[in-house]
Write a protein that holds these residues in place. Structure first.
Motif, short mmCIF file in Angstrom:
data_model
loop_
_atom_site.label_atom_id
_atom_site.label_comp_id
_atom_site.label_asym_id
_atom_site.label_seq_id
_atom_site.Cartn_x
_atom_site.Cartn_y
_atom_site.Cartn_z
N LEU A 163 0.83 -1.21 0.00
CA LEU A 163 0.00 0.00 0.00
C LEU A 163 0.87 1.26 0.00
O LEU A 163 1.97 1.28 0.56
CB LEU A 163 -0.92 0.01 1.21
CG LEU A 163 -1.90 -1.17 1.33
CD1 LEU A 163 -2.90 -0.91 2.45
CD2 LEU A 163 -2.63 -1.42 0.03
N VAL A 166 -2.16 5.12 3.57
CA VAL A 166 -2.93 4.58 4.69
C VAL A 166 -3.42 5.75 5.54
O VAL A 166 -2.63 6.63 5.91
CB VAL A 166 -2.08 3.63 5.56
CG1 VAL A 166 -2.89 3.13 6.76
CG2 VAL A 166 -1.58 2.45 4.72
N ASN A 254 -7.08 10.09 -0.72
CA ASN A 254 -7.52 8.87 -1.41
C ASN A 254 -6.84 7.62 -0.83
O ASN A 254 -6.09 6.92 -1.53
CB ASN A 254 -7.23 8.98 -2.91
CG ASN A 254 -7.93 7.90 -3.71
OD1 ASN A 254 -8.92 7.31 -3.27
ND2 ASN A 254 -7.42 7.61 -4.90
N PRO A 255 -7.14 7.27 0.42
CA PRO A 255 -6.44 6.15 1.06
C PRO A 255 -6.83 4.81 0.44
O PRO A 255 -7.92 4.64 -0.10
CB PRO A 255 -6.91 6.23 2.51
CG PRO A 255 -8.27 6.87 2.43
CD PRO A 255 -8.14 7.86 1.31
N GLU A 256 -5.91 3.86 0.57
CA GLU A 256 -6.18 2.48 0.14
C GLU A 256 -6.64 1.62 1.31
O GLU A 256 -7.14 0.51 1.12
CB GLU A 256 -4.90 1.89 -0.45
CG GLU A 256 -4.40 2.62 -1.68
CD GLU A 256 -2.95 2.31 -1.99
OE1 GLU A 256 -2.71 1.64 -3.02
OE2 GLU A 256 -2.07 2.70 -1.20
N LEU A 257 -6.47 2.13 2.54
CA LEU A 257 -6.88 1.42 3.75
C LEU A 257 -7.12 2.45 4.84
O LEU A 257 -6.38 3.44 4.94
CB LEU A 257 -5.78 0.45 4.20
CG LEU A 257 -5.99 -0.29 5.52
CD1 LEU A 257 -7.15 -1.28 5.41
CD2 LEU A 257 -4.71 -1.02 5.95
N ALA A 293 -11.65 4.22 0.66
CA ALA A 293 -10.81 3.02 0.49
C ALA A 293 -11.61 1.78 0.12
O ALA A 293 -11.26 0.68 0.55
CB ALA A 293 -10.01 2.77 1.78
N ARG A 296 -12.59 -0.54 2.98
CA ARG A 296 -11.61 -1.31 3.77
C ARG A 296 -11.29 -0.55 5.06
O ARG A 296 -10.42 0.32 5.08
CB ARG A 296 -10.35 -1.57 2.95
CG ARG A 296 -10.56 -2.55 1.80
CD ARG A 296 -9.25 -2.90 1.11
NE ARG A 296 -8.74 -1.78 0.35
CZ ARG A 296 -9.00 -1.57 -0.93
NH1 ARG A 296 -9.78 -2.41 -1.62
NH2 ARG A 296 -8.48 -0.52 -1.55
N SER A 635 -15.11 4.09 -6.29
CA SER A 635 -14.20 5.22 -6.16
C SER A 635 -14.55 6.32 -7.15
O SER A 635 -14.94 6.05 -8.30
CB SER A 635 -12.76 4.77 -6.39
OG SER A 635 -11.89 5.89 -6.48
#
Length: 681
Positions: A163, A166, A254-257, A293, A296, A635
């Motif tokens: 990632l 976060v 724009n977090p992924e987690l 995310a 998530r 998204s």
């Protein structure tokens, strides 16, 4: 995909072995009370239960020094007096022979949860752990915390799952300075913390807990501190912080987690926090995070020392993770002046680093927080008579509130869809009901009579399904729904839905109409309806109950419209029914329509009816059904700045509306347009 619950009963083993009033509140009953609450409500049974594993020493080394890990390993062989002596070397910490085992389980639980979410085994989850972690630093225990569970989980997510972004949201009432120190120069981790501060008079008494502590080096702007300078912050203050600070930055990041340092000492009744946020507020906060995310979200328990408040707040959060609608927020949605001053300060401190705040005109106003200004009330001391009196009132309010929450069950059907002719390509989430029933013919005719557009059989049939679904929403059998109508009859169907909703029990109805949909001519400004039109023609005589805004053309403009106007209006109005009407040429992309609908689940306790054109694509219907059922919206894609025209229109609208709708405010009254000199520590 479901919700994971990670736990191990061994984490109740560590306990205080000597007299220490400061540390005795961090007790094993914190875990057992939370787990029993989940079991009694049937929530544990709905989760995927994972047994926590011990983190390896290599995993602990992602954050902590080898020497510190070795020191903690050695506590397993120490006697009580040696443990007490070692504990005394740290601030608010106690060690037990089982502390090392418990702390490794706490870290391992957080890592298991991240792995389960990132591999797609579950959508989200909660790690129910102790000891907590967010005060722990590289080589020091602190504030009941031994290893920094969430910080290690963030490093693990980056290392193992590749990632790059976060988000850590720390809603514990104490500043998680350990997490801040670990990531203060790291632009791949956005750390947000609100915390009781009181101009540096509340533990941990740190200058770097103030709003102008924004990170260092490459991490400038990626540490976000929102200090509460008074006790008593409640639901409106917490929601305002999310809408006006956290979410604008999070969407731009724009977090992924999303990792949550889920401390519930920020909830009502807690002796540490002395705040007033009620348990259902944490369901709303969780729902707001779930639009990021791809849903998530990994929550890891931190503080929380009033067992009943802790238990109920954990239950509310887990219900939201499971996709259940959040109960409506209680109390007036009016932020405190002190909260607005804090929000204004953090927006000003962060504006140089985030275009989403610069575009909103975050004023360069920073209130001095290192000393208490005159006129500020002193904090309630936990041993003083004022606190005891306030505590008695709080406990009575909490008891009444918890009784109401227990009487507010999830409807039998969470989401129902009523379409004129279901498309073979339509794929609905499991559990979404296809509604084929219709209202009685005489009822349909009575409601349709004033409208020529509803005279056609096709339009009348669609109206019957709308009315039947609306009745099920209002009698509590269905939480939310989607209904289709022929394009020529959309405006007429919306008019009928508004009038029917008001006559069948809705006290306050919010209608968010997107596209060229005229406001019903006989809709009055009596306080029962709020009409918000996005992308329609400007009202001839705008009022506090009739708001029109142009449809923004960029991602940033759309987000500003939703976060700075639509949601503050919705939460201020506190509707018990929301109608979302997408006109035939509404202009929204599917992800935008999904996000708007998902966010509007909150203000009305999940009671949302979406009206769409029967020609809408199966993809749009599937997106709306998914978000109403608790799934994350697709998204929006890369962030792009709002146009100057969109921002000008938005700011022009907000000013006249703020006196009526207090959730629109982002600054204290004395601070608007005023530049103050900073006071250095």
């Amino acid at each position: 995909m479901g919700t994971a619950l990670v736990y191990h009963e061994d984490m109740t083993a560590a306990r205080l072995l000597w007299e220490d009033p400061e540390c005795e509140i961090e007790c094993p009953q914190r875990l057992t009370a939370a787990l029993e609450g989940l079991q009694q409500r049937g929530l544990e049974q709905r989760c995927l239960r994972l047994v926590a594993r011990e983190a390896s020493e290599a995993e602990l080394g992602l954050v902590h020094s080898p020497e510190y890990v070795a020191l903690l390993r050695g506590t397993q062989a120490l006697g009580t007096q040696e443990l007490q002596a070692l504990s005394g070397q740290y601030d608010a910490v106690y060690f037990h022979p089982r502390t090392f085992h418990c702390a490794r389980l706490a870290v391992g639980a957080a890592l298991q949860l991240v792995d389960a979410v990132m591999t797609g085994a579950v959508r989200n989850g909660l790690a129910l752990v102790r000891p907590p972690g967010h005060h722990s630093q590289r080589a020091a225990a602190n504030g009941f915390c031994v290893f920094n569970n969430v910080a290690i989980a963030a490093r693990h997510a980056k290392q193992k799952h590749g990632l790059h972004r976060v988000l850590i949201v720390d809603w514990d009432v104490h500043h998680g300075q350990g997490t801040q120190y670990i990531f203060e120069d790291d632009p791949s981790v956005l750390y947000f913390s609100w915390h009781r501060y009181e101009h540096r008079r509340f533990w941990p008494y740190l200058r770097e807990s103030d709003a102008d502590a924004v990170g260092q080096g490459q991490g400038l702007g990626f540490t976000v501190n929102l200090p509460w300078n008074q006790v008593g912050m409640g639901n409106a203050d917490y929601m305002a912080a999310f809408l006006h600070v956290l979410l604008p930055l999070a969407f731009e990041f724009n977090p992924e987690l999303v990792l949550v340092s889920a401390g519930f000492d920020s909830a009502i009744g807690d002796p540490e926090g002395q705040m007033q946020a009620t348990p259902e507020c944490f369901a709303h906060l969780t729902q707001l995070l779930q639009v990021l995310a791809d849903g998530r979200v990994c929550a890891v328990l931190e503080g929380g020392y009033h067992l009943e408040s802790l238990s109920q707040s954990v239950c509310m959060m887990v219900q939201a993770l499971l996709g259940d609608p959040a109960p409506p927020l209680s109390g007036p949605m009016v932020p405190h002046g002190s909260a607005l001053e804090s929000i204004q300060s953090v927006r000003a401190a962060q504006a140089p680093y985030w275009m989403s705040l610069r575009q909103q005109g975050a004023a360069p106003v920073l209130s001095p927080s290192t000393c208490s200004p005159e006129g500020k009330p002193s904090p309630l001391l936990p041993w003083g008579p004022e606190f005891k009196a306030a505590g008695t009132q709080t406990m009575a309010a909490l008891s009444s509130l918890l009784d109401k929450l227990c009487l507010n069950p999830t409807p039998p059907v969470r989401t129902a869809v009523a379409l004129t002719a279901p498309d073979a390509a339509l794929v609905l989430p499991p559990g979404v009901l296809c509604q084929e029933r219709s209202a009685l013919p005489e009822e349909m005719q009575a409601w349709a009579r004033p409208h020529k557009a509803l005279a056609q059989d096709k339009a009348l049939t669609a109206l019957g399904k709308v009315l039947y679904l609306l009745d099920r929403l209002l009698d509590g059998q269905v939480s939310s729904g989607i209904a289709a109508t022929p394009a020529p009859a959309t405006a007429a169907t919306l008019d009928v839905a508004i009038r029917c909703g008001l006559s069948h029990g809705a006290q306050r109805l919010l209608c968010v109409a997107v596209g060229q949909l005229d406001r019903p001519p006989d809709l009055t400004d009596d306080g029962r309806t709020l009409w918000l039109n996005i992308g329609g023609k400007e009202a001839a005589a705008p009022s506090t109950f009739h708001v029109c805004v142009p449809l923004p053309g960029t991602t940033g403009g759309f987000l500003n419209c939703v976060l700075a106007l639509v949601l503050p209006l919705a939460y201020s109005f506190q509707p018990d029914l929301v109608l979302v009407a997408l006109g035939p040429t509404h202009g929204l992309r599917d992800p935008q329509a999904g996000l708007l609908t998902a966010l509007l689940r909150g203000p009305a306790g999940g009671r949302v009816l979406a009206l769409i054109d029967e020609e809408s694509t199966p993809q749009l219907v599937g997106v709306l059904a998914g978000v109403l059922h608790g799934e994350a919206p697709p998204s929006l894609g890369p962030f792009s700045m709002a146009s100057p025209e969109d921002m000008q229109a938005l700011m022009h609208l907000r000013g006249p509306l703020e006196p009526q709708w207090k959730m629109l405010q982002v600054a204290g009254e004395a601070g608007v347009g005023v530049v103050r000199l900073r006071v250095s520590a």
